[in-house]
Design a protein around this motif. Structure first.
Motif, short mmCIF file in Angstrom:
data_model
loop_
_atom_site.label_atom_id
_atom_site.label_comp_id
_atom_site.label_asym_id
_atom_site.label_seq_id
_atom_site.Cartn_x
_atom_site.Cartn_y
_atom_site.Cartn_z
N PHE A 12 0.82 -1.21 0.00
CA PHE A 12 0.00 0.00 0.00
C PHE A 12 0.86 1.26 0.00
N SER A 13 1.94 1.25 0.75
CA SER A 13 2.80 2.43 0.87
C SER A 13 3.73 2.60 -0.32
N LEU A 14 4.06 1.52 -1.00
CA LEU A 14 5.04 1.59 -2.08
C LEU A 14 4.42 1.94 -3.44
N VAL A 15 3.19 1.58 -3.67
CA VAL A 15 2.55 1.87 -4.96
C VAL A 15 2.49 3.37 -5.26
N PRO A 16 2.13 4.24 -4.30
CA PRO A 16 2.17 5.68 -4.59
C PRO A 16 3.58 6.21 -4.86
N VAL A 17 4.59 5.57 -4.28
CA VAL A 17 5.98 5.94 -4.58
C VAL A 17 6.26 5.71 -6.05
N ALA A 18 5.84 4.56 -6.56
CA ALA A 18 6.02 4.27 -7.99
C ALA A 18 5.18 5.22 -8.85
N LEU A 19 4.03 5.63 -8.34
CA LEU A 19 3.16 6.54 -9.08
C LEU A 19 3.81 7.92 -9.27
N VAL A 20 4.43 8.46 -8.25
CA VAL A 20 5.00 9.81 -8.33
C VAL A 20 6.45 9.84 -8.82
N ARG B 12 20.80 16.03 -6.00
CA ARG B 12 19.55 15.71 -6.70
C ARG B 12 19.10 14.28 -6.44
N ILE B 13 20.05 13.36 -6.47
CA ILE B 13 19.70 11.95 -6.27
C ILE B 13 19.18 11.73 -4.86
N PHE B 14 19.90 12.23 -3.87
CA PHE B 14 19.42 12.06 -2.49
C PHE B 14 18.16 12.87 -2.21
N GLY B 15 17.99 14.00 -2.88
CA GLY B 15 16.75 14.76 -2.72
C GLY B 15 15.55 13.97 -3.20
N CYS B 16 15.69 13.32 -4.33
CA CYS B 16 14.59 12.51 -4.87
C CYS B 16 14.32 11.30 -3.97
N VAL B 17 15.37 10.64 -3.51
CA VAL B 17 15.19 9.49 -2.62
C VAL B 17 14.58 9.93 -1.30
N LEU B 18 14.97 11.11 -0.83
CA LEU B 18 14.39 11.65 0.41
C LEU B 18 12.88 11.86 0.26
N ILE B 19 12.46 12.45 -0.84
CA ILE B 19 11.02 12.69 -1.07
C ILE B 19 10.26 11.38 -1.19
N LEU B 20 10.80 10.43 -1.93
CA LEU B 20 10.12 9.15 -2.11
C LEU B 20 10.05 8.37 -0.79
N THR B 21 11.13 8.40 -0.02
CA THR B 21 11.13 7.71 1.26
C THR B 21 10.17 8.37 2.24
N ALA B 22 10.13 9.70 2.23
CA ALA B 22 9.21 10.42 3.12
C ALA B 22 7.76 10.09 2.77
N LEU B 23 7.43 10.01 1.49
CA LEU B 23 6.07 9.63 1.08
C LEU B 23 5.74 8.22 1.55
N PHE B 24 6.67 7.31 1.35
CA PHE B 24 6.47 5.93 1.79
C PHE B 24 6.22 5.88 3.30
N LEU B 25 7.07 6.57 4.06
CA LEU B 25 6.95 6.54 5.52
C LEU B 25 5.66 7.20 6.01
N LEU B 26 5.27 8.30 5.38
CA LEU B 26 4.01 8.95 5.78
C LEU B 26 2.84 7.99 5.66
N LEU B 27 2.76 7.31 4.53
CA LEU B 27 1.67 6.36 4.33
C LEU B 27 1.79 5.16 5.26
N TYR B 28 2.99 4.63 5.37
CA TYR B 28 3.22 3.44 6.19
C TYR B 28 2.87 3.70 7.65
N VAL B 29 3.40 4.81 8.19
CA VAL B 29 3.17 5.12 9.61
C VAL B 29 1.70 5.44 9.87
#
Length: 166
Positions: A74-82, A111-128
């Protein structure tokens, strides 16, 4: 995906299963490689295909390691979406349309870590949020998010080094 990327992705899913199974951190920390793995997949893949890969890999991690079936998926599918949107906004559209590889030399660490940071934050927001399901306070959820995000960024470094071009 070509064979080497597919095999490496499969190995990383196994690593995520081992991390989830061996390090039972409870509700106070979420250790995940999954958002960084989705970020590192080839840029020429369609969003729908990435969402399918995210769902299957998240479900595999849920089934083999975590307790709640469907939470990682559930948390990972929106990461793939954005992901595609973020690649266009943070890098450029040619990266996606040409199917270029993401490389450290061309795009840089920030740039690379910025993108990973945003994707990880989205994942964690949904997961938590879904994991808490109204059972925990906002401050407990915030502390879980704050504890997990830096640890997950550290965990993403080996994933990025394995997948991305030098």
């Amino acid at each position: 995906m070509n064979r080497s990327v597919s095999f490496l992705f499969f190995l990383m899913v196994l690593a995520q299963v081992l991390i989830s199974y061996l390090f039972q951190t409870g509700p106070w920390c979420v250790l995940t490689l999954l958002p960084a793995m989705i970020f590192c997949l080839p840029t020429d893949r369609s969003t729908l295909r990435l969402m399918l890969v995210a769902f299957v890999s998240g479900l595999a991690v849920d089934f083999f390691a975590d307790g709640i079936l469907g939470l990682n998926a559930f948390s990972l599918v929106p990461v793939a979406l954005v992901r595609r949107f973020l690649l266009v906004r943070l890098f450029n559209e040619e990266l996606v349309t040409r199917g270029e590889s993401i490389s450290w030399r061309k795009w840089g660490l920030v740039r690379i870590f910025g993108c990973v940071l945003i994707l990880t934050a989205l994942f964690l927001l949904l997961y938590v949020a879904v994991d808490a399901a109204g059972e925990r306070s906002f401050w407990a959820c915030l502390s879980t998010f704050a504890c997990s995000l830096p640890l997950d960024l550290l965990l993403s470094v080996p994933v990025l080094l394995a997948f991305l071009e030098k």
